[in-house]
Design a protein around this motif. Structure first.
Motif, PDB file in Angstrom:
ATOM      1  N   ASP A  58       0.828  -1.205   0.000  1.00 40.57           N
ATOM      2  CA  ASP A  58       0.000   0.000   0.000  1.00 40.57           C
ATOM      3  C   ASP A  58       0.862   1.256   0.000  1.00 40.57           C
ATOM      4  O   ASP A  58       1.780   1.391   0.818  1.00 40.57           O
ATOM      5  N   GLY A  59       0.564   2.156  -0.926  1.00 45.30           N
ATOM      6  CA  GLY A  59       1.223   3.456  -0.946  1.00 45.30           C
ATOM      7  C   GLY A  59       2.713   3.409  -1.199  1.00 45.30           C
ATOM      8  O   GLY A  59       3.441   4.304  -0.763  1.00 45.30           O
ATOM      9  N   ILE A  60       3.190   2.388  -1.909  1.00 49.34           N
ATOM     10  CA  ILE A  60       4.626   2.295  -2.174  1.00 49.34           C
ATOM     11  C   ILE A  60       5.076   3.542  -2.930  1.00 49.34           C
ATOM     12  O   ILE A  60       4.442   3.969  -3.892  1.00 49.34           O
ATOM     13  N   THR A  61       6.178   4.134  -2.495  1.00 46.46           N
ATOM     14  CA  THR A  61       6.650   5.395  -3.063  1.00 46.46           C
ATOM     15  C   THR A  61       7.743   5.151  -4.104  1.00 46.46           C
ATOM     16  O   THR A  61       8.297   4.055  -4.206  1.00 46.46           O
ATOM     17  N   ALA A  62       8.061   6.212  -4.836  1.00 45.74           N
ATOM     18  CA  ALA A  62       9.130   6.120  -5.823  1.00 45.74           C
ATOM     19  C   ALA A  62      10.468   5.820  -5.141  1.00 45.74           C
ATOM     20  O   ALA A  62      11.275   5.038  -5.660  1.00 45.74           O
ATOM     21  N   ILE A  63      10.707   6.441  -3.985  1.00 48.06           N
ATOM     22  CA  ILE A  63      11.954   6.196  -3.251  1.00 48.06           C
ATOM     23  C   ILE A  63      12.030   4.736  -2.811  1.00 48.06           C
ATOM     24  O   ILE A  63      13.085   4.096  -2.907  1.00 48.06           O
ATOM     25  N   GLU A  64      10.916   4.189  -2.338  1.00 45.19           N
ATOM     26  CA  GLU A  64      10.909   2.785  -1.924  1.00 45.19           C
ATOM     27  C   GLU A  64      11.147   1.861  -3.116  1.00 45.19           C
ATOM     28  O   GLU A  64      11.884   0.873  -3.008  1.00 45.19           O
ATOM     29  N   THR A  65      10.542   2.172  -4.257  1.00 43.41           N
ATOM     30  CA  THR A  65      10.758   1.363  -5.450  1.00 43.41           C
ATOM     31  C   THR A  65      12.206   1.448  -5.907  1.00 43.41           C
ATOM     32  O   THR A  65      12.825   0.440  -6.276  1.00 43.41           O
ATOM     33  N   ALA A  66      12.761   2.661  -5.879  1.00 44.72           N
ATOM     34  CA  ALA A  66      14.169   2.836  -6.256  1.00 44.72           C
ATOM     35  C   ALA A  66      15.086   2.032  -5.352  1.00 44.72           C
ATOM     36  O   ALA A  66      16.100   1.475  -5.805  1.00 44.72           O
ATOM     37  N   THR A  67      14.744   1.956  -4.081  1.00 45.24           N
ATOM     38  CA  THR A  67      15.543   1.184  -3.121  1.00 45.24           C
ATOM     39  C   THR A  67      15.490  -0.303  -3.452  1.00 45.24           C
ATOM     40  O   THR A  67      16.511  -1.007  -3.395  1.00 45.24           O
ATOM     41  N   ILE A  68      14.315  -0.793  -3.809  1.00 46.99           N
ATOM     42  CA  ILE A  68      14.178  -2.193  -4.227  1.00 46.99           C
ATOM     43  C   ILE A  68      15.028  -2.448  -5.470  1.00 46.99           C
ATOM     44  O   ILE A  68      15.765  -3.446  -5.554  1.00 46.99           O
ATOM     45  N   TYR A  69      14.948  -1.534  -6.443  1.00 45.42           N
ATOM     46  CA  TYR A  69      15.739  -1.684  -7.670  1.00 45.42           C
ATOM     47  C   TYR A  69      17.237  -1.744  -7.354  1.00 45.42           C
ATOM     48  O   TYR A  69      17.964  -2.577  -7.899  1.00 45.42           O
ATOM     49  N   SER A  70      17.690  -0.845  -6.496  1.00 48.34           N
ATOM     50  CA  SER A  70      19.115  -0.795  -6.166  1.00 48.34           C
ATOM     51  C   SER A  70      19.571  -2.074  -5.473  1.00 48.34           C
ATOM     52  O   SER A  70      20.650  -2.600  -5.765  1.00 48.34           O
ATOM     53  N   ALA A  71      18.747  -2.560  -4.541  1.00 46.04           N
ATOM     54  CA  ALA A  71      19.112  -3.781  -3.815  1.00 46.04           C
ATOM     55  C   ALA A  71      19.210  -4.969  -4.765  1.00 46.04           C
ATOM     56  O   ALA A  71      20.153  -5.772  -4.691  1.00 46.04           O
ATOM     57  N   LEU A  72      18.250  -5.097  -5.671  1.00 46.73           N
ATOM     58  CA  LEU A  72      18.278  -6.198  -6.631  1.00 46.73           C
ATOM     59  C   LEU A  72      19.479  -6.075  -7.568  1.00 46.73           C
ATOM     60  O   LEU A  72      20.162  -7.065  -7.864  1.00 46.73           O
ATOM     61  N   ALA A  73      19.736  -4.853  -8.038  1.00 42.65           N
ATOM     62  CA  ALA A  73      20.866  -4.644  -8.949  1.00 42.65           C
ATOM     63  C   ALA A  73      22.184  -4.984  -8.282  1.00 42.65           C
ATOM     64  O   ALA A  73      23.066  -5.611  -8.893  1.00 42.65           O
ATOM     65  N   LYS A  74      22.353  -4.593  -7.022  1.00 41.13           N
ATOM     66  CA  LYS A  74      23.596  -4.890  -6.314  1.00 41.13           C
ATOM     67  C   LYS A  74      23.742  -6.387  -6.071  1.00 41.13           C
ATOM     68  O   LYS A  74      24.858  -6.925  -6.133  1.00 41.13           O
ATOM     69  N   ALA A  75      22.627  -7.058  -5.811  1.00 37.83           N
ATOM     70  CA  ALA A  75      22.691  -8.514  -5.627  1.00 37.83           C
ATOM     71  C   ALA A  75      23.069  -9.205  -6.935  1.00 37.83           C
ATOM     72  O   ALA A  75      23.843 -10.168  -6.949  1.00 37.83           O
ATOM     73  N   MET A  76      22.523  -8.724  -8.052  1.00 39.08           N
ATOM     74  CA  MET A  76      22.894  -9.288  -9.351  1.00 39.08           C
ATOM     75  C   MET A  76      24.373  -9.052  -9.628  1.00 39.08           C
ATOM     76  O   MET A  76      25.093  -9.962 -10.071  1.00 39.08           O
ATOM     77  N   ALA A  77      24.830  -7.843  -9.373  1.00 41.03           N
ATOM     78  CA  ALA A  77      26.233  -7.502  -9.634  1.00 41.03           C
ATOM     79  C   ALA A  77      27.185  -8.320  -8.767  1.00 41.03           C
ATOM     80  O   ALA A  77      28.308  -8.625  -9.181  1.00 41.03           O
ATOM     81  N   SER A  78      26.734  -8.681  -7.565  1.00 44.60           N
ATOM     82  CA  SER A  78      27.590  -9.438  -6.648  1.00 44.60           C
ATOM     83  C   SER A  78      27.756 -10.893  -7.077  1.00 44.60           C
ATOM     84  O   SER A  78      28.671 -11.589  -6.623  1.00 44.60           O
ATOM     85  N   GLY A  79      26.842 -11.367  -7.924  1.00 45.53           N
ATOM     86  CA  GLY A  79      26.869 -12.769  -8.333  1.00 45.53           C
ATOM     87  C   GLY A  79      26.220 -13.713  -7.345  1.00 45.53           C
ATOM     88  O   GLY A  79      26.236 -14.930  -7.534  1.00 45.53           O
ATOM     89  N   GLU A  80      25.619 -13.159  -6.291  1.00 45.17           N
ATOM     90  CA  GLU A  80      25.046 -13.997  -5.240  1.00 45.17           C
ATOM     91  C   GLU A  80      23.566 -14.324  -5.455  1.00 45.17           C
ATOM     92  O   GLU A  80      23.025 -15.191  -4.794  1.00 45.17           O
ATOM     93  N   LEU A  81      22.898 -13.622  -6.374  1.00 42.56           N
ATOM     94  CA  LEU A  81      21.465 -13.831  -6.574  1.00 42.56           C
ATOM     95  C   LEU A  81      21.220 -15.116  -7.358  1.00 42.56           C
ATOM     96  O   LEU A  81      21.764 -15.305  -8.448  1.00 42.56           O
ATOM     97  N   GLU A  82      20.372 -15.993  -6.819  1.00 46.34           N
ATOM     98  CA  GLU A  82      20.057 -17.257  -7.480  1.00 46.34           C
ATOM     99  C   GLU A  82      19.113 -17.017  -8.654  1.00 46.34           C
ATOM    100  O   GLU A  82      18.135 -16.273  -8.545  1.00 46.34           O
ATOM    101  N   LEU A  83      19.395 -17.667  -9.784  1.00 41.89           N
ATOM    102  CA  LEU A  83      18.565 -17.507 -10.976  1.00 41.89           C
ATOM    103  C   LEU A  83      17.137 -17.989 -10.723  1.00 41.89           C
ATOM    104  O   LEU A  83      16.189 -17.477 -11.324  1.00 41.89           O
ATOM    105  N   SER A  84      16.964 -18.947  -9.811  1.00 46.72           N
ATOM    106  CA  SER A  84      15.636 -19.505  -9.552  1.00 46.72           C
ATOM    107  C   SER A  84      14.656 -18.461  -9.035  1.00 46.72           C
ATOM    108  O   SER A  84      13.438 -18.667  -9.081  1.00 46.72           O
TER     109      SER A  84
END
Length: 287
Positions: A168-194
């Motif tokens: 509910d009421g998710i903001t642009a800043i909160e979405t950007a934070t989710i994007y950044s966290a996912l991107a950093k996990a992908m860049a680290s090589g630790e995110l499972e493809l599953s």
């Protein structure tokens, strides 16, 4: 012969006395550092002894000093990068999550953001815009290390990924934070493809992530400050870049789906061109 024996006794006695003095000094120093753990942290941090510095700053934070968590998180991250040991991932998860047990943590983060931004040169400020983003991203990368990638910190609580974009009421800043966290996990090589592909098909979360980008970009209507807009633009560009690389490295073809986001416009320009122009203007006007 007797003279040589006496000399050896004197040397041994002097050595034992010196060793006792050194031991006494160490004991006194440890006691002093336990009484004043911040001093212990600074002492060992200045010597580059990260593990000892972490021990003392944990004692400092345990006394209710929220700024101790800032030092803990920094040391956790350094030690995790250096050693790859799970215990530092566990510490990083615990320390980042503990921020949200403090009252008024959002006000504390705002103070940190203001301090870091005003202390940094203009070209570095976007990366320092949100300490909360740094905390969430660090927590998520550590979760990926220990196999907990299905949860991310959201509003201070571990939350299943499938529940993030429907909050509910998710903001642009909160979405950007989710994007950044996912991107950093992908860049680290630790995110499972599953997390994205399961049984030869894209997962529900993958579709949620992909479908979130268009309305996010459309919502960047220029009402935020220039620095905040740069942060928001950088987060989605970073996500698109890392997603394309992540899947390409795993021989999954999603390039066409994600390359299309680069053609989305902000102020009449494609995302990367808009970001570059605004970034140059920001530096020129704040230098």
């Amino acid at each position: 012969m007797q003279e040589q024996s006496t000399k050896n006794v004197v040397i041994k006695t002097a050595a034992m006395t010196l060793a006792a003095l050194v031991l006494a000094c160490v004991i006194v120093a440890v006691i002093a550092f336990l009484c004043f753990p911040y001093n212990g942290y600074k002492f060992f941090a200045d010597l580059g002894m990260k593990k000892s510095a972490l021990f003392f700053v944990e004692q400092y934070e345990a006394k209710g000093n929220v700024d101790g968590l800032v030092y803990c998180v920094s040391l956790d991250s350094e030690l995790l990068d250096k050693t790859g040991k799970q215990k530092y991932a566990d510490k990083l998860i615990a320390h980042t999550q503990k921020f949200y047990s403090y009252e008024n943590v959002n006000e504390y983060f705002a103070q940190l953001d203001e301090y870091y931004i005003t202390s940094a040169p203009p070209q570095s400020r976007i990366g320092l815009y949100s300490y909360n983003e740094y905390v969430v991203s660090s927590n998520y990368v550590a979760r990926c290390v220990v196999g907990q990638e299905e949860q991310m910190l959201f509003r201070g609580e571990p939350t299943r990924l499938n529940e993030l974009f429907g909050a509910d009421g998710i903001t642009a800043i909160e979405t950007a934070t989710i994007y950044s966290a996912l991107a950093k996990a992908m860049a680290s090589g630790e995110l499972e493809l599953s997390l994205m592909v399961d049984g030869g098909s894209f997962t529900e979360f993958y579709y949620q992530l992909h479908s979130s980008v268009a309305p996010y970009v459309a919502g960047l209507n220029g009402s935020a400050s220039l620095l905040e807009t740069l942060f928001l633009l950088r987060s989605v560009i970073y996500l698109v870049d890392e997603t394309i690389d992540y899947f390409a490295n795993r021989e999954v073809d999603i390039s066409e789906q994600w390359q299309a986001f680069y053609t989305y416009e902000y102020n009449g320009l494609g995302l990367k061109d808009a970001y570059t122009e605004m970034y140059i203007n920001y530096i020129a006007t704040n230098d």
